[in-house]
Design an enzyme around this catalytic site. Structure first.
Site, PDB file in Angstrom:
ATOM      1  N   ARG A  51      25.840   2.587 -48.991  1.00  0.00           N
ATOM      2  CA  ARG A  51      26.157   1.242 -49.485  1.00  0.00           C
ATOM      3  C   ARG A  51      27.464   0.729 -48.869  1.00  0.00           C
ATOM      4  O   ARG A  51      27.578  -0.451 -48.528  1.00  0.00           O
ATOM      5  CB  ARG A  51      26.254   1.277 -51.014  1.00  0.00           C
ATOM      6  CG  ARG A  51      26.499  -0.095 -51.629  1.00  0.00           C
ATOM      7  CD  ARG A  51      26.137  -0.079 -53.107  1.00  0.00           C
ATOM      8  NE  ARG A  51      26.360  -1.364 -53.739  1.00  0.00           N
ATOM      9  CZ  ARG A  51      27.372  -1.603 -54.582  1.00  0.00           C
ATOM     10  NH1 ARG A  51      28.262  -0.662 -54.856  1.00  0.00           N
ATOM     11  NH2 ARG A  51      27.495  -2.797 -55.135  1.00  0.00           N
ATOM     12  N   HIS A  84      27.801  -2.790 -46.949  1.00  0.00           N
ATOM     13  CA  HIS A  84      28.744  -3.814 -47.408  1.00  0.00           C
ATOM     14  C   HIS A  84      29.846  -4.083 -46.392  1.00  0.00           C
ATOM     15  O   HIS A  84      30.384  -5.175 -46.331  1.00  0.00           O
ATOM     16  CB  HIS A  84      29.347  -3.417 -48.762  1.00  0.00           C
ATOM     17  CG  HIS A  84      28.410  -3.640 -49.912  1.00  0.00           C
ATOM     18  ND1 HIS A  84      28.839  -3.789 -51.206  1.00  0.00           N
ATOM     19  CD2 HIS A  84      27.060  -3.745 -49.953  1.00  0.00           C
ATOM     20  CE1 HIS A  84      27.780  -3.976 -52.007  1.00  0.00           C
ATOM     21  NE2 HIS A  84      26.694  -3.938 -51.266  1.00  0.00           N
ATOM     22  N   ASP A  85      30.196  -3.088 -45.600  1.00  0.00           N
ATOM     23  CA  ASP A  85      31.176  -3.338 -44.538  1.00  0.00           C
ATOM     24  C   ASP A  85      30.556  -4.237 -43.468  1.00  0.00           C
ATOM     25  O   ASP A  85      31.134  -5.255 -43.083  1.00  0.00           O
ATOM     26  CB  ASP A  85      31.644  -2.025 -43.895  1.00  0.00           C
ATOM     27  CG  ASP A  85      32.693  -2.274 -42.819  1.00  0.00           C
ATOM     28  OD1 ASP A  85      33.543  -3.172 -43.023  1.00  0.00           O
ATOM     29  OD2 ASP A  85      32.665  -1.594 -41.778  1.00  0.00           O
ATOM     30  N   GLY A 102      31.273  -8.058 -40.086  1.00  0.00           N
ATOM     31  CA  GLY A 102      30.862  -7.014 -39.150  1.00  0.00           C
ATOM     32  C   GLY A 102      31.350  -5.622 -39.509  1.00  0.00           C
ATOM     33  O   GLY A 102      32.106  -5.427 -40.460  1.00  0.00           O
ATOM     34  N   SER A 140      36.540  -3.248 -42.609  1.00  0.00           N
ATOM     35  CA  SER A 140      37.334  -4.160 -43.451  1.00  0.00           C
ATOM     36  C   SER A 140      37.199  -3.783 -44.923  1.00  0.00           C
ATOM     37  O   SER A 140      38.108  -4.042 -45.718  1.00  0.00           O
ATOM     38  CB  SER A 140      36.899  -5.610 -43.233  1.00  0.00           C
ATOM     39  OG  SER A 140      35.494  -5.740 -43.389  1.00  0.00           O
ATOM     40  N   ASN A 143      31.754  -5.619 -55.159  1.00  0.00           N
ATOM     41  CA  ASN A 143      32.283  -4.293 -54.825  1.00  0.00           C
ATOM     42  C   ASN A 143      33.124  -3.656 -55.933  1.00  0.00           C
ATOM     43  O   ASN A 143      33.110  -2.429 -56.084  1.00  0.00           O
ATOM     44  CB  ASN A 143      33.150  -4.379 -53.562  1.00  0.00           C
ATOM     45  CG  ASN A 143      32.340  -4.674 -52.317  1.00  0.00           C
ATOM     46  OD1 ASN A 143      31.179  -4.265 -52.207  1.00  0.00           O
ATOM     47  ND2 ASN A 143      32.931  -5.387 -51.381  1.00  0.00           N
ATOM     48  N   PRO A 170      23.579  -9.898 -50.524  1.00  0.00           N
ATOM     49  CA  PRO A 170      22.542 -10.340 -51.461  1.00  0.00           C
ATOM     50  C   PRO A 170      22.961 -10.048 -52.898  1.00  0.00           C
ATOM     51  O   PRO A 170      23.788  -9.163 -53.146  1.00  0.00           O
ATOM     52  CB  PRO A 170      21.339  -9.486 -51.062  1.00  0.00           C
ATOM     53  CG  PRO A 170      21.906  -8.288 -50.401  1.00  0.00           C
ATOM     54  CD  PRO A 170      23.180  -8.715 -49.745  1.00  0.00           C
ATOM     55  N   HIS A 206      17.542   1.755 -51.909  1.00  0.00           N
ATOM     56  CA  HIS A 206      17.593   1.922 -53.362  1.00  0.00           C
ATOM     57  C   HIS A 206      16.691   3.063 -53.830  1.00  0.00           C
ATOM     58  O   HIS A 206      16.371   3.173 -54.998  1.00  0.00           O
ATOM     59  CB  HIS A 206      17.235   0.608 -54.066  1.00  0.00           C
ATOM     60  CG  HIS A 206      18.295  -0.442 -53.905  1.00  0.00           C
ATOM     61  ND1 HIS A 206      18.143  -1.743 -54.308  1.00  0.00           N
ATOM     62  CD2 HIS A 206      19.541  -0.369 -53.368  1.00  0.00           C
ATOM     63  CE1 HIS A 206      19.246  -2.426 -54.028  1.00  0.00           C
ATOM     64  NE2 HIS A 206      20.112  -1.621 -53.450  1.00  0.00           N
ATOM     65  N   ASP A 246      13.661   8.557 -49.803  1.00  0.00           N
ATOM     66  CA  ASP A 246      12.251   8.606 -49.417  1.00  0.00           C
ATOM     67  C   ASP A 246      11.552   7.315 -49.845  1.00  0.00           C
ATOM     68  O   ASP A 246      12.192   6.402 -50.355  1.00  0.00           O
ATOM     69  CB  ASP A 246      11.574   9.834 -50.050  1.00  0.00           C
ATOM     70  CG  ASP A 246      11.630   9.780 -51.563  1.00  0.00           C
ATOM     71  OD1 ASP A 246      11.986   8.725 -52.139  1.00  0.00           O
ATOM     72  OD2 ASP A 246      11.333  10.809 -52.201  1.00  0.00           O
TER      73      ASP A 246
HETATM   74  C1  HEM Z   1      18.013  -6.422 -50.827  1.00  0.00           C
HETATM   75  C2  HEM Z   1      19.111  -6.846 -51.409  1.00  0.00           C
HETATM   76  C3  HEM Z   1      20.054  -5.948 -52.140  1.00  0.00           C
HETATM   77  C4  HEM Z   1      20.596  -6.193 -53.368  1.00  0.00           C
HETATM   78  C5  HEM Z   1      20.381  -7.431 -54.204  1.00  0.00           C
HETATM   79  C6  HEM Z   1      21.391  -5.050 -53.706  1.00  0.00           C
HETATM   80  C7  HEM Z   1      22.110  -4.932 -54.882  1.00  0.00           C
HETATM   81  C8  HEM Z   1      22.629  -3.746 -55.347  1.00  0.00           C
HETATM   82  C9  HEM Z   1      23.226  -3.554 -56.643  1.00  0.00           C
HETATM   83  C10 HEM Z   1      23.439  -4.649 -57.685  1.00  0.00           C
HETATM   84  C11 HEM Z   1      23.547  -2.250 -56.764  1.00  0.00           C
HETATM   85  C12 HEM Z   1      24.188  -1.555 -57.973  1.00  0.00           C
HETATM   86  C13 HEM Z   1      25.687  -1.459 -57.844  1.00  0.00           C
HETATM   87  C14 HEM Z   1      26.274  -0.838 -59.079  1.00  0.00           C
HETATM   88  O1  HEM Z   1      25.960  -1.288 -60.188  1.00  0.00           O
HETATM   89  O2  HEM Z   1      27.069   0.122 -58.952  1.00  0.00           O
HETATM   90  C15 HEM Z   1      23.165  -1.605 -55.536  1.00  0.00           C
HETATM   91  C16 HEM Z   1      23.321  -0.261 -55.278  1.00  0.00           C
HETATM   92  C17 HEM Z   1      23.040   0.312 -54.063  1.00  0.00           C
HETATM   93  N1  HEM Z   1      22.649  -0.351 -52.923  1.00  0.00           N
HETATM   94 FE1  HEM Z   1      21.957  -2.228 -52.819  1.00  0.00          FE
HETATM   95  N2  HEM Z   1      21.335  -4.136 -52.707  1.00  0.00           N
HETATM   96  C18 HEM Z   1      20.539  -4.634 -51.709  1.00  0.00           C
HETATM   97  C19 HEM Z   1      20.265  -4.053 -50.504  1.00  0.00           C
HETATM   98  C20 HEM Z   1      20.792  -2.849 -50.095  1.00  0.00           C
HETATM   99  C21 HEM Z   1      20.775  -2.347 -48.755  1.00  0.00           C
HETATM  100  C22 HEM Z   1      20.242  -3.094 -47.546  1.00  0.00           C
HETATM  101  C23 HEM Z   1      21.367  -1.114 -48.791  1.00  0.00           C
HETATM  102  C24 HEM Z   1      21.648  -0.156 -47.671  1.00  0.00           C
HETATM  103  C25 HEM Z   1      21.031  -0.158 -46.521  1.00  0.00           C
HETATM  104  C26 HEM Z   1      21.712  -0.857 -50.157  1.00  0.00           C
HETATM  105  C27 HEM Z   1      22.224   0.318 -50.616  1.00  0.00           C
HETATM  106  C28 HEM Z   1      22.534   0.578 -51.933  1.00  0.00           C
HETATM  107  C29 HEM Z   1      22.804   1.892 -52.454  1.00  0.00           C
HETATM  108  C30 HEM Z   1      22.705   3.198 -51.690  1.00  0.00           C
HETATM  109  C31 HEM Z   1      23.145   1.733 -53.796  1.00  0.00           C
HETATM  110  C32 HEM Z   1      23.573   2.821 -54.783  1.00  0.00           C
HETATM  111  C33 HEM Z   1      25.074   2.976 -54.700  1.00  0.00           C
HETATM  112  C34 HEM Z   1      25.627   4.110 -55.557  1.00  0.00           C
HETATM  113  O3  HEM Z   1      24.874   4.795 -56.220  1.00  0.00           O
HETATM  114  O4  HEM Z   1      26.856   4.304 -55.507  1.00  0.00           O
HETATM  115  N3  HEM Z   1      21.386  -1.933 -50.915  1.00  0.00           N
HETATM  116  N4  HEM Z   1      22.627  -2.532 -54.697  1.00  0.00           N
END
Ligand code: HEM
Ligand SMILES: *[C@@H]1O[C@H](CO)[C@@H](O)[C@H](O)[C@H]1NC(C)=O
Ligand SMILES: *[C@@H]1O[C@H](CO)[C@@H](O)[C@H](O)[C@H]1NC(C)=O
Ligand SMILES: *[C@@H]1O[C@H](CO)[C@@H](O)[C@H](O)[C@H]1NC(C)=O
Length: 332
Positions: free
Chosen positions: A64, A68-69, A74, A78, A97, A166, A196, A259
């Site tokens: 993540r 986010h970076d 880019g 940052s 963040n 997003p 996710h 997976d």
């Molecule tokens: C499609 C749109 C996306 C939305 C709306 C979104 C939103 C979110 C949100 C709200 C969380 C929870 C944060 C929290 O409560 O701590 C999250 C977690 C996460 N996101 Fe996304 N995300 C998106 C796409 C992505 C992408 C593209 C990646 C990586 C390639 C990603 C990787 C992750 C990971 C790995 C977590 C878990 C982080 C943790 O457990 O510390 N997400 N995301």
């Protein structure tokens, strides 16, 4: 006259190919540190392995962090900055963040090792790209190659985050637009959402789906009712956790493995975020969810490619731009 016969023609080819390379959109390359810090990738992999051994939740945090970076200004590290000379609010402070980033200390540790081994050589932006890949591999993804040669930025602004990442409230049109702005297709957006498949989300990001979804429906009708009931129970404040600081796994089937089970869950109405479930509700993305639910290898390969692509977004590679930070939290 015979074309291609003679040293001049060969030199011409060579020179034009060198020129074409330096004009390429992202002149990163494989093994950028081959001569300057040959162990760089091994050292990062070592540090990530040890950290993940101690905390199996870190791969999610590192993946993540990299996303986010790279989507904000880019892949310039940052997101790692704790402060900048302008004293404006930094990326870490933004609502997307704040309080939810994991894995920052892994990057610090890798940086410290690399400063010992080859001072001032390896950028924080490259460390983050390597670490996200190593994290993904430790979580079960096949290895993918990451190019290097990024330089670190000197700016980090909370105000730039909201428009570039997003939101869990976005519908599919908004998600497609958001990823489209960064050069990713709808298909790639669906593939990347598979991140996710690991990690967790705070209840505040999805509890409206079980509490007050809409005027007609207190519970989001696209949620599996059994799962909705369970989530409501788990997110309800109790004596031990009085406020909504609780979190739930994003993938309710295999939350520790990167997976395709995420897509199986989404298909069953168990997408945790509204934006996850929207991929199944919307006819433009439903087919892809169903396809990836059935094709683990296809998803894993394409996810690796898409991660590698994220890691090339708007990089600083010109020696006049950016720097190689000594400490990832501060500009030099
Ligand atoms: C499609 C749109 C996306 C939305 C709306 C979104 C939103 C979110 C949100 C709200 C969380 C929870 C944060 C929290 O409560 O701590 C999250 C977690 C996460 N996101 Fe996304 N995300 C998106 C796409 C992505 C992408 C593209 C990646 C990586 C390639 C990603 C990787 C992750 C990971 C790995 C977590 C878990 C982080 C943790 O457990 O510390 N997400 N995301
Ligand atoms: C998605 O959200 C935007 C902004 O709220 C809205 O204008 C649009 O109509 C929505 N699209 C769909 C397909 O729901
Ligand atoms: C209902 O939703 C709004 C946002 O739409 C939120 O501010 C409010 O706290 C919610 N109420 C409950 C009881 O969850
Ligand atoms: C409750 O929320 C506050 C911030 O609003 C936080 O500092 C505190 O740690 C939370 N309490 C628990 C038990 O999670």
């Amino acid at each position: 006259m015979e074309i291609g016969n003679g040293p001049l023609f060969v030199w011409g080819l060579l020179i034009s190919s060198i020129l074409a390379q330096s004009a390429a959109a992202h002149p990163l390359r494989h093994r950028f540190y081959y001569f300057t810090c040959p162990n760089a990738e091994h050292i990062v992999a070592d540090v990530v392995r040890a950290a993940v051994h101690a905390d199996a939740g870190l791969p999610a945090g590192l993946i993540r962090l990299s996303f986010h970076d790279c989507f904000v200004r880019g892949c310039d590290a940052s997101i790692l900055l704790d402060t900048t000379p302008t004293n404006e609010a930094i990326e870490k402070d933004s609502p997307a963040n704040a309080g939810t980033l994991r894995g920052l200390e892994v990057i610090d540790k890798a940086k410290a090792r690399l400063e010992d081994e080859c001072p001032g050589r390896v950028s924080c932006a490259d460390i983050l790209a390597f670490a996200a890949r190593d994290a993904a591999v430790l979580a079960g993804l096949p290895h993918y190659r990451v190019q290097s040669g990024r330089r670190d930025g000197r700016t980090s602004l909370a105000s730039e985050v909201g428009d570039n990442l997003p939101s869990p409230y976005h519908n599919v049109t908004q998600l497609i637009d958001m990823f489209g702005k960064k050069g990713f297709s709808a298909n790639e957006m669906v593939i990347l959402s598979g991140a996710h498949s690991i990690g967790k989300a705070g209840c505040r990001n999805f509890e409206h789906r079980m509490l007050n979804f809409s005027a007609d429906n207190p519970t989001d009708p696209s949620l599996d009712p059994t799962y909705a009931y369970y989530l409501k129970l788990m997110c309800t404040p109790s004596e031990t956790l009085p406020n909504s600081s609780r979190s739930m796994p994003l993938d309710s089937i295999t939350s520790m493995t990167l997976d395709n089970a995420y897509y199986v869950g989404v298909q069953m109405g168990r997408g945790l975020l509204q934006s996850d479930q929207a991929l199944m509700t919307d006819s433009r993305t439903r087919k892809m969810v169903k396809y990836f639910a059935r094709n683990p290898h296809s998803w894993a390969n394409q996810f690796g490619k898409a991660m590698a692509k994220i890691s090339t977004l708007d990089v600083l590679t010109d020696s006049h731009k950016g720097e190689v930070r000594t400490n990832c939290r501060f500009i030099n």
